[in-house]
Design an enzyme around this catalytic site. Structure first.
Site, PDB file in Angstrom:
ATOM      1  CB  CYS A 149      -0.925   0.002   1.212  1.00  0.00           C
ATOM      2  SG  CYS A 149      -2.120  -1.331   1.134  1.00  0.00           S
TER       3      CYS A 149
HETATM    4  N1  LIG Z   1      -2.529  -6.327   1.468  1.00  0.00           N
HETATM    5  C1  LIG Z   1      -3.064  -5.325   2.118  1.00  0.00           C
HETATM    6  O1  LIG Z   1      -2.776  -5.135   3.289  1.00  0.00           O
HETATM    7  C2  LIG Z   1      -4.066  -4.392   1.471  1.00  0.00           C
HETATM    8  C3  LIG Z   1      -4.755  -3.502   2.294  1.00  0.00           C
HETATM    9  C4  LIG Z   1      -5.677  -2.665   1.735  1.00  0.00           C
HETATM   10  C5  LIG Z   1      -5.893  -2.692   0.358  1.00  0.00           C
HETATM   11  N2  LIG Z   1      -5.205  -3.540  -0.434  1.00  0.00           N
HETATM   12  C6  LIG Z   1      -5.493  -3.520  -1.864  1.00  0.00           C
HETATM   13  O2  LIG Z   1      -6.238  -4.666  -2.225  1.00  0.00           O
HETATM   14  C7  LIG Z   1      -5.879  -5.105  -3.536  1.00  0.00           C
HETATM   15  C8  LIG Z   1      -5.418  -6.547  -3.485  1.00  0.00           C
HETATM   16  O3  LIG Z   1      -4.276  -6.622  -2.651  1.00  0.00           O
HETATM   17  P1  LIG Z   1      -3.719  -7.967  -2.039  1.00  0.00           P
HETATM   18  O4  LIG Z   1      -2.725  -7.563  -1.012  1.00  0.00           O
HETATM   19  O5  LIG Z   1      -4.849  -8.858  -1.643  1.00  0.00           O
HETATM   20  O6  LIG Z   1      -2.988  -8.587  -3.333  1.00  0.00           O
HETATM   21  P2  LIG Z   1      -2.390 -10.052  -3.498  1.00  0.00           P
HETATM   22  O7  LIG Z   1      -1.322  -9.943  -4.522  1.00  0.00           O
HETATM   23  O8  LIG Z   1      -2.110 -10.664  -2.175  1.00  0.00           O
HETATM   24  O9  LIG Z   1      -3.605 -10.873  -4.133  1.00  0.00           O
HETATM   25  C9  LIG Z   1      -4.174 -10.587  -5.346  1.00  0.00           C
HETATM   26  C10 LIG Z   1      -4.585 -11.900  -6.011  1.00  0.00           C
HETATM   27  O10 LIG Z   1      -5.252 -11.563  -7.228  1.00  0.00           O
HETATM   28  C11 LIG Z   1      -4.902 -12.526  -8.199  1.00  0.00           C
HETATM   29  N3  LIG Z   1      -5.173 -11.966  -9.511  1.00  0.00           N
HETATM   30  C12 LIG Z   1      -4.424 -11.112 -10.252  1.00  0.00           C
HETATM   31  N4  LIG Z   1      -5.039 -10.786 -11.382  1.00  0.00           N
HETATM   32  C13 LIG Z   1      -6.216 -11.460 -11.385  1.00  0.00           C
HETATM   33  C14 LIG Z   1      -7.313 -11.540 -12.285  1.00  0.00           C
HETATM   34  N5  LIG Z   1      -7.340 -10.840 -13.415  1.00  0.00           N
HETATM   35  N6  LIG Z   1      -8.352 -12.324 -11.949  1.00  0.00           N
HETATM   36  C15 LIG Z   1      -8.351 -13.042 -10.795  1.00  0.00           C
HETATM   37  N7  LIG Z   1      -7.356 -13.002  -9.912  1.00  0.00           N
HETATM   38  C16 LIG Z   1      -6.299 -12.219 -10.201  1.00  0.00           C
HETATM   39  C17 LIG Z   1      -3.453 -12.830  -7.923  1.00  0.00           C
HETATM   40  O11 LIG Z   1      -3.065 -14.071  -8.454  1.00  0.00           O
HETATM   41  C18 LIG Z   1      -3.409 -12.788  -6.386  1.00  0.00           C
HETATM   42  O12 LIG Z   1      -3.585 -14.063  -5.830  1.00  0.00           O
HETATM   43  C19 LIG Z   1      -4.810  -4.129  -4.008  1.00  0.00           C
HETATM   44  O13 LIG Z   1      -5.426  -3.122  -4.757  1.00  0.00           O
HETATM   45  C20 LIG Z   1      -4.276  -3.557  -2.730  1.00  0.00           C
HETATM   46  O14 LIG Z   1      -3.762  -2.267  -2.911  1.00  0.00           O
HETATM   47  C21 LIG Z   1      -4.293  -4.411   0.096  1.00  0.00           C
END
Ligand SMILES: NC(=O)c1ccc[n+]([C@@H]2O[C@H](COP(=O)([O-])OP(=O)(O)OC[C@H]3O[C@@H](n4cnc5c(N)ncnc54)[C@H](O)[C@@H]3O)[C@@H](O)[C@H]2O)c1
Length: 411
Positions: A257
């Site tokens: 983030c």
């Molecule tokens: N990790 C955090 O603490 C956090 C906190 C708040 C917001 N976010 C936001 O949430 C979103 C996701 O973050 P995350 O940490 O869960 O990411 P992550 O990388 O852990 O997980 C994302 C998943 O999406 C999958 N993916 C990618 N493209 C895809 C598609 N087209 N269709 C289906 N699956 C697909 C990936 O294989 C992966 O497993 C981001 O925008 C991030 O900024 C994350």
């Protein structure tokens, strides 16, 4: 309720499990076959979701690589990554891919909620038009909303359940349905007037942290020059009962983030002829910290009549924050790269990260190092032992405060 979750990472997986734990059914879709394979066999890659929790809901949680499996769900939550391109601009590739794939299976009456952190306008201007390629009209045939994720991986006091959930709908019906959805797993759901307000509220939260961390990091560099203990200064200021919020200095920002999201806003602002100077300056200061840390390590070695080249430097803690094994944008990785470029022999220790294949390193307890560097202090780290057994310690997290030793140097 049947809920589809697209993207089973740090955000999507806990959410899917939360719906299942409340007795609903979840269909998780991820394009990474390894993620789906592991989850199918009850193995979790997210610390906040232990294998036991997965097993407990296995009869209600279906995982798949196929979007077609979402055809029968009532609502779909999208939590795919929103990274930066090499030029530090928003990369909406995964989001666009998800939107296009969803359009192929979207059904009349479904609700689609985007949770990926992104700039204001993404839901309405980028995401919804892709969904409308299905031939269905947004706000009428299907419903759309944005709800920012506030998860803090590894945290147990504030969870999805007791952290207020903000929701902005494309229209009134979209909002009503999205609020209803999140009320199933959150105690408090806060509606805002538009998806844009919801999108920007998330960026404000992250920019606020980024700016304040940069401020205290800048102060740490000044304190280093002035010979003042920055930790003592921050601790003293934090005793003010009002008007001050404590942020700690450190080796730089990591995670998905903070190093990424402010750039989303800065990029969008330029489209509106506005420079977000605070935000960009904060990014610059925080990105500079690993370089400052390496300078400080070089100085510490120099004080012991050793050059960086050929010295054995042990990095303690390589994940970006305590208590998790998440390496994304971790400043430790940059410090390792910079030290190696200068000819140091680098090893590392991290109970949460058994190996760093791209650096060809495996975690080992720091022994016989010329300098041991605390970059991330996990909760169970035996700091006293490190100071006792090491010839030289540099601490970038302030965890050695209270220990007096001649071989110890702090940020
Ligand atoms: N990790 C955090 O603490 C956090 C906190 C708040 C917001 N976010 C936001 O949430 C979103 C996701 O973050 P995350 O940490 O869960 O990411 P992550 O990388 O852990 O997980 C994302 C998943 O999406 C999958 N993916 C990618 N493209 C895809 C598609 N087209 N269709 C289906 N699956 C697909 C990936 O294989 C992966 O497993 C981001 O925008 C991030 O900024 C994350």
């Amino acid at each position: 309720m049947r809920v589809g979750i697209v993207g089973l990472g740090y955000v999507g997986l806990p959410l899917a499990v939360a719906f299942c734990e409340e007795g609903h059914e979840a269909v998780g879709v991820d394009t990474d076959a390894r993620v789906v394979e592991a989850l199918t066999h009850g193995r979790s890659h997210v610390e906040d979701v232990p294998a036991d929790s997965l097993r407990a809901v296995s009869d209600r949680f279906q995982v798949s690589t196929r979007y077609a499996d979402l055809a029968k769900v009532d609502a779909v939550v999208v939590a795919v990554p929103t990274p930066l391109t090499r030029n530090r601009e928003p990369d909406l590739g995964p989001l666009a891919a998800a939107g296009t794939a969803l359009a192929g299976v979207l059904q009349q009456g479904q609700l689609v909620v985007l949770e990926s952190t992104t700039f204001p306008g993404t839901t309405r201007e980028r995401f919804v038009p892709l969904l409308e390629e299905s031939g269905l009209a947004a706000g009428k045939d299907f419903f759309a909303a944005f709800s920012p994720e506030r998860t803090d991986p590894g945290r147990t006091d504030f969870t999805l359940r007791n952290t207020p959930k903000i929701v902005g709908g494309l229209n009134e019906e979209s909002l009503r349905r999205a609020v209803e959805l999140y009320e199933l797993v959150c105690d408090e759901v806060l509606p805002v007037s538009t998806p844009e307000a919801a999108e920007l509220s998330k960026l404000l939260e992250n920019v606020f942290r980024s700016v304040n961390i940069a401020l205290v990091n800048e102060l740490a560099i000044l304190c280093d020059r002035m010979g003042i203990d920055v930790w003592e200064v921050v601790e003293a200021a934090a005793t003010k009962p009002y008007g001050f919020m404590s942020f700690k200095p450190g080796p730089g920002m990591g995670g998905h983030c903070l190093p990424v999201d402010p750039f989303y806003l800065a990029w969008r602002a330029r489209e509106f002829d506005t420079q977000t100077e605070f935000i960009e300056l904060a990014g610059e200061v925080n990105q500079r910290m690993p370089y400052f840390c390496v300078e400080k390590i070089a100085r510490a070695l120099n004080d012991h009549a050793k050059p960086v080249r050929g010295s054995r430097v042990a990095i303690v803690g390589v994940s970006y924050k305590p208590g998790v094994g998440d390496l994304r944008e971790s400043p430790a990785l940059k410090i390792i790269r910079l030290l190696r470029e200068q000819g140091a022999e680098v090893s590392y220790h991290d109970d949460y990260v058994p190996e760093l294949p791209e650096h060809r390193l495996r975690s080992e307890w720091p022994e016989d190092a010329d300098c041991t560097v605390i970059v991330t202090a996990h909760p169970d780290l035996d700091v006293e032992r490190i100071v006792r057994e090491s010839s030289l310690v540099v601490d970038f997290r302030g965890v050695t405060r209270g220990i007096e030793a001649p071989n110890l140097m702090r940020l």
